[in-house]
Design a protein around this motif. Structure first.
Motif, PDB file in Angstrom:
ATOM      1  N   GLU A 104       0.827  -1.209   0.000  1.00  0.00           N
ATOM      2  CA  GLU A 104       0.000   0.000   0.000  1.00  0.00           C
ATOM      3  C   GLU A 104       0.862   1.259   0.000  1.00  0.00           C
ATOM      4  N   LEU A 105       1.975   1.219   0.710  1.00  0.00           N
ATOM      5  CA  LEU A 105       2.891   2.364   0.698  1.00  0.00           C
ATOM      6  C   LEU A 105       3.375   2.645  -0.719  1.00  0.00           C
ATOM      7  N   HIS A 106       3.731   1.605  -1.464  1.00  0.00           N
ATOM      8  CA  HIS A 106       4.230   1.778  -2.832  1.00  0.00           C
ATOM      9  C   HIS A 106       3.119   2.139  -3.807  1.00  0.00           C
ATOM     10  N   ALA A 107       1.881   1.761  -3.475  1.00  0.00           N
ATOM     11  CA  ALA A 107       0.757   2.102  -4.359  1.00  0.00           C
ATOM     12  C   ALA A 107       0.206   3.493  -4.058  1.00  0.00           C
ATOM     13  N   GLY A 108       0.519   4.028  -2.876  1.00  0.00           N
ATOM     14  CA  GLY A 108       0.028   5.355  -2.487  1.00  0.00           C
ATOM     15  C   GLY A 108      -1.083   5.245  -1.459  1.00  0.00           C
ATOM     16  N   LEU A 109      -0.749   5.505  -0.207  1.00  0.00           N
ATOM     17  CA  LEU A 109      -1.712   5.328   0.891  1.00  0.00           C
ATOM     18  C   LEU A 109      -2.975   6.158   0.704  1.00  0.00           C
TER      19      LEU A 109
END
Length: 158
Positions: free
Chosen positions: A120-125
């Protein structure tokens, strides 16, 4: 479509994750239509789980709302597109147990399955409706603030 998006589309078809997404969409009786950048949009997903406005399986993005919602929310669609890329990078279905381990880790650290989840951090929180620790909590279905705050990290590695 760029060559990278085409490669992701082929990889997710070959690794079986897009086929699983299409099977899930068919079982849930959603309507599937072509989306941007090689994605497939499955709309009006009505099953109870997962508790999210949208989620991705392979190149299939399943939305609770209609197809117009996907087009009106480009940030959420880009967030889900990044998960599609993560499926390809994890060679397909191994993404699922890796994601659930990361969600458990995040839940333990922050009280929220997304706030400290590497995927989720890499996808954009924020685009995915997840709060950063110390920020107001949001309802994953509506994106509305709930009034509470996400707990701070519990120390350790970040």
């Amino acid at each position: 479509m760029t060559s990278g998006q085409r490669l992701r589309q082929i990889a997710n078809m070959l690794n079986g994750s897009t086929l699983l997404g299409l099977l899930l969409a068919a079982c849930a009786r959603t309507s599937v239509s072509p989306g941007p950048r090689g994605l497939l949009i499955a709309s009006r997903y009505h099953w109870r789980l997962p508790l999210a406005a949208a989620f991705t399986v392979g190149n299939v993005v399943l939305f609770r709302a209609g197809p117009e919602f996907a087009r009106e929310n480009p940030a959420l669609l880009r967030h889900e597109e990044r998960h599609s890329t993560q499926y390809a990078c994890c060679l397909g279905l191994p993404f699922l147990p890796l994601y659930f381990l990361a969600a458990g880790w995040s839940l333990w650290r922050t009280g929220n399955p997304g706030s400290s989840n590497v995927f989720e951090l890499h996808a954009g929180l924020e685009a995915g409706g997840y709060p950063r620790p110390g920020m107001p909590l949001t309802n994953p279905r509506t994106g509305r603030r709930l009034g509470g705050f996400a707990p701070e990290h519990r120390g350790g590695l970040q």
